[in-house]
Design a protein around this motif. Sequence first.
Motif, PDB file in Angstrom:
ATOM      1  N   GLN A 235       0.821  -1.217   0.000  1.00  0.00           N
ATOM      2  CA  GLN A 235       0.000   0.000   0.000  1.00  0.00           C
ATOM      3  C   GLN A 235       0.853   1.264   0.000  1.00  0.00           C
ATOM      4  N   PHE A 236       2.020   1.169   0.602  1.00  0.00           N
ATOM      5  CA  PHE A 236       2.943   2.305   0.668  1.00  0.00           C
ATOM      6  C   PHE A 236       4.286   1.853   0.083  1.00  0.00           C
ATOM      7  N   ARG A 237       4.456   2.093  -1.184  1.00  0.00           N
ATOM      8  CA  ARG A 237       5.644   1.596  -1.880  1.00  0.00           C
ATOM      9  C   ARG A 237       6.927   2.221  -1.355  1.00  0.00           C
ATOM     10  N   LYS A 238       7.978   1.397  -1.318  1.00  0.00           N
ATOM     11  CA  LYS A 238       9.313   1.872  -0.991  1.00  0.00           C
ATOM     12  C   LYS A 238      10.210   1.690  -2.209  1.00  0.00           C
ATOM     13  N   LYS A 239      11.267   2.470  -2.260  1.00  0.00           N
ATOM     14  CA  LYS A 239      12.210   2.359  -3.372  1.00  0.00           C
ATOM     15  C   LYS A 239      13.190   1.211  -3.133  1.00  0.00           C
ATOM     16  N   VAL A 240      13.587   0.570  -4.210  1.00  0.00           N
ATOM     17  CA  VAL A 240      14.629  -0.445  -4.137  1.00  0.00           C
ATOM     18  C   VAL A 240      15.959   0.246  -3.847  1.00  0.00           C
ATOM     19  N   ASN A 241      16.677  -0.230  -2.855  1.00  0.00           N
ATOM     20  CA  ASN A 241      17.998   0.303  -2.555  1.00  0.00           C
ATOM     21  C   ASN A 241      19.010  -0.417  -3.460  1.00  0.00           C
ATOM     22  N   THR A 242      19.536   0.298  -4.433  1.00  0.00           N
ATOM     23  CA  THR A 242      20.421  -0.317  -5.425  1.00  0.00           C
ATOM     24  C   THR A 242      21.652  -0.938  -4.790  1.00  0.00           C
ATOM     25  N   LYS A 243      22.212  -0.284  -3.787  1.00  0.00           N
ATOM     26  CA  LYS A 243      23.410  -0.807  -3.127  1.00  0.00           C
ATOM     27  C   LYS A 243      23.125  -2.138  -2.440  1.00  0.00           C
ATOM     28  N   LYS A 244      21.957  -2.241  -1.840  1.00  0.00           N
ATOM     29  CA  LYS A 244      21.592  -3.492  -1.171  1.00  0.00           C
ATOM     30  C   LYS A 244      21.366  -4.601  -2.193  1.00  0.00           C
ATOM     31  N   LEU A 245      20.765  -4.258  -3.321  1.00  0.00           N
ATOM     32  CA  LEU A 245      20.574  -5.242  -4.385  1.00  0.00           C
ATOM     33  C   LEU A 245      21.920  -5.681  -4.942  1.00  0.00           C
ATOM     34  N   GLU A 246      22.831  -4.734  -5.124  1.00  0.00           N
ATOM     35  CA  GLU A 246      24.173  -5.069  -5.595  1.00  0.00           C
ATOM     36  C   GLU A 246      24.868  -6.024  -4.640  1.00  0.00           C
ATOM     37  N   ARG A 247      24.709  -5.804  -3.344  1.00  0.00           N
ATOM     38  CA  ARG A 247      25.369  -6.666  -2.345  1.00  0.00           C
ATOM     39  C   ARG A 247      24.868  -8.105  -2.457  1.00  0.00           C
ATOM     40  N   PHE A 248      23.564  -8.248  -2.677  1.00  0.00           N
ATOM     41  CA  PHE A 248      23.020  -9.597  -2.832  1.00  0.00           C
ATOM     42  C   PHE A 248      23.573 -10.275  -4.085  1.00  0.00           C
ATOM     43  N   ILE A 249      23.551  -9.562  -5.202  1.00  0.00           N
ATOM     44  CA  ILE A 249      24.035 -10.143  -6.458  1.00  0.00           C
ATOM     45  C   ILE A 249      25.525 -10.452  -6.367  1.00  0.00           C
ATOM     46  N   ARG A 250      26.295  -9.561  -5.748  1.00  0.00           N
ATOM     47  CA  ARG A 250      27.724  -9.792  -5.582  1.00  0.00           C
ATOM     48  C   ARG A 250      27.980 -11.035  -4.740  1.00  0.00           C
ATOM     49  N   SER A 251      27.108 -11.297  -3.771  1.00  0.00           N
ATOM     50  CA  SER A 251      27.284 -12.463  -2.905  1.00  0.00           C
ATOM     51  C   SER A 251      27.167 -13.764  -3.693  1.00  0.00           C
ATOM     52  N   ILE A 252      26.368 -13.765  -4.759  1.00  0.00           N
ATOM     53  CA  ILE A 252      26.245 -14.968  -5.591  1.00  0.00           C
ATOM     54  C   ILE A 252      27.542 -15.190  -6.363  1.00  0.00           C
ATOM     55  N   TYR A 253      28.152 -14.108  -6.860  1.00  0.00           N
ATOM     56  CA  TYR A 253      29.467 -14.221  -7.488  1.00  0.00           C
ATOM     57  C   TYR A 253      30.484 -14.778  -6.490  1.00  0.00           C
ATOM     58  N   ASP A 254      30.476 -14.242  -5.270  1.00  0.00           N
ATOM     59  CA  ASP A 254      31.407 -14.709  -4.245  1.00  0.00           C
ATOM     60  C   ASP A 254      31.175 -16.186  -3.931  1.00  0.00           C
ATOM     61  N   LEU A 255      29.909 -16.582  -3.892  1.00  0.00           N
ATOM     62  CA  LEU A 255      29.559 -17.977  -3.623  1.00  0.00           C
ATOM     63  C   LEU A 255      30.156 -18.903  -4.678  1.00  0.00           C
ATOM     64  N   VAL A 256      30.043 -18.515  -5.933  1.00  0.00           N
ATOM     65  CA  VAL A 256      30.581 -19.330  -7.027  1.00  0.00           C
ATOM     66  C   VAL A 256      32.089 -19.482  -6.891  1.00  0.00           C
ATOM     67  N   ASN A 257      32.771 -18.387  -6.685  1.00  0.00           N
ATOM     68  CA  ASN A 257      34.233 -18.443  -6.592  1.00  0.00           C
ATOM     69  C   ASN A 257      34.703 -19.200  -5.360  1.00  0.00           C
ATOM     70  N   LEU A 258      33.998 -19.040  -4.245  1.00  0.00           N
ATOM     71  CA  LEU A 258      34.346 -19.785  -3.028  1.00  0.00           C
ATOM     72  C   LEU A 258      34.153 -21.281  -3.243  1.00  0.00           C
ATOM     73  N   SER A 259      33.044 -21.649  -3.870  1.00  0.00           N
ATOM     74  CA  SER A 259      32.769 -23.078  -4.110  1.00  0.00           C
ATOM     75  C   SER A 259      33.827 -23.692  -5.008  1.00  0.00           C
ATOM     76  N   ARG A 260      34.283 -22.947  -6.000  1.00  0.00           N
ATOM     77  CA  ARG A 260      35.305 -23.456  -6.895  1.00  0.00           C
ATOM     78  C   ARG A 260      36.645 -23.581  -6.186  1.00  0.00           C
ATOM     79  N   ALA A 261      36.940 -22.625  -5.322  1.00  0.00           N
ATOM     80  CA  ALA A 261      38.221 -22.674  -4.598  1.00  0.00           C
ATOM     81  C   ALA A 261      38.279 -23.879  -3.666  1.00  0.00           C
ATOM     82  N   MET A 262      37.120 -24.304  -3.177  1.00  0.00           N
ATOM     83  CA  MET A 262      37.069 -25.409  -2.231  1.00  0.00           C
ATOM     84  C   MET A 262      36.914 -26.770  -2.906  1.00  0.00           C
ATOM     85  N   SER A 263      36.624 -26.761  -4.213  1.00  0.00           N
ATOM     86  CA  SER A 263      36.396 -28.030  -4.913  1.00  0.00           C
ATOM     87  C   SER A 263      37.705 -28.658  -5.363  1.00  0.00           C
TER      88      SER A 263
END
Length: 263
Positions: A235-263
């Motif tokens: 009912q009361f829209r809020k704006k998407v915080n771009t920095k917070k969205l970037e942090r989430f997407i960056r975490s998926i990149y980090d997850l991929v690289n971490l998984s590969r380093a451990m494999s």
Amino acid sequence: MFVLQKLNFLFGSNFENNIKCYIYPSIFTAAIVLSEKMGFHQKKIEFKKISTETENSSTEQKKVDASTFEKIVKEQKRKLEHIFENWTKGKKTGGQMRHLRGGDVESFVSDTVNLIGVMEKIDLQAKKGTSDMKMLKVNGIQKKHQVDIHIYLNSEFIAVIECKNYLDKCFYERACDDFLAFKRSRYSLKNYVFSIEDSIKHETITFTNSLKENICDDIFYIVDGKRSSTKPLYQFRKKVNTKKLERFIRSIYDLVNLSRAMS
């Protein structure tokens, strides 16, 4: 470690520092590299630094293309804003709205992970847990179990994400219990919570973490401020915080690289 020592020997002592890829990702562009000449057979996502400003030449000005990372952020922000807009349309009951919002958040998280896989040309896949139930066995008792989103890299189960419209004490405790169920059944996973809004006190998170073996690796919020029950997001829209969205997407990149380093 052996590989890095070998590369340092071949290319100089600064080689390891030069290939690190988690510094200021907003000005980096994700690129896939195959180091076959060096004896590698595993692709690794790295961030290749580019200029974010206009480059001048004697004859023309050339604009640098947005990085893959930036393109993903832009596209997913657009999708999220469209979702928020759709929530405000029409009259729906409380139950209908909860069902709609829950499904939308899960689909958004799944789509984000899968988009990274497509854009980066890697075998990264997100599946909804309801279609990917796991049979767990604890103390001789078997039970089907799942979290909202299951993430796979090269067909290996590597992470789960619990998705919420807002995160409160009860939701967080339940998410941690679900994460622990996997751990106690000998799954080695990264565990995340993705929530549109924040509705939990920091000390509650700290207290819960101490009771739940610090099982949750990270929490991601997408809008600013605390949730208000009298001013719901639909009912009361809020704006998407771009920095917070970037942090989430960056975490998926980090997850991929971490998984590969451990494999």
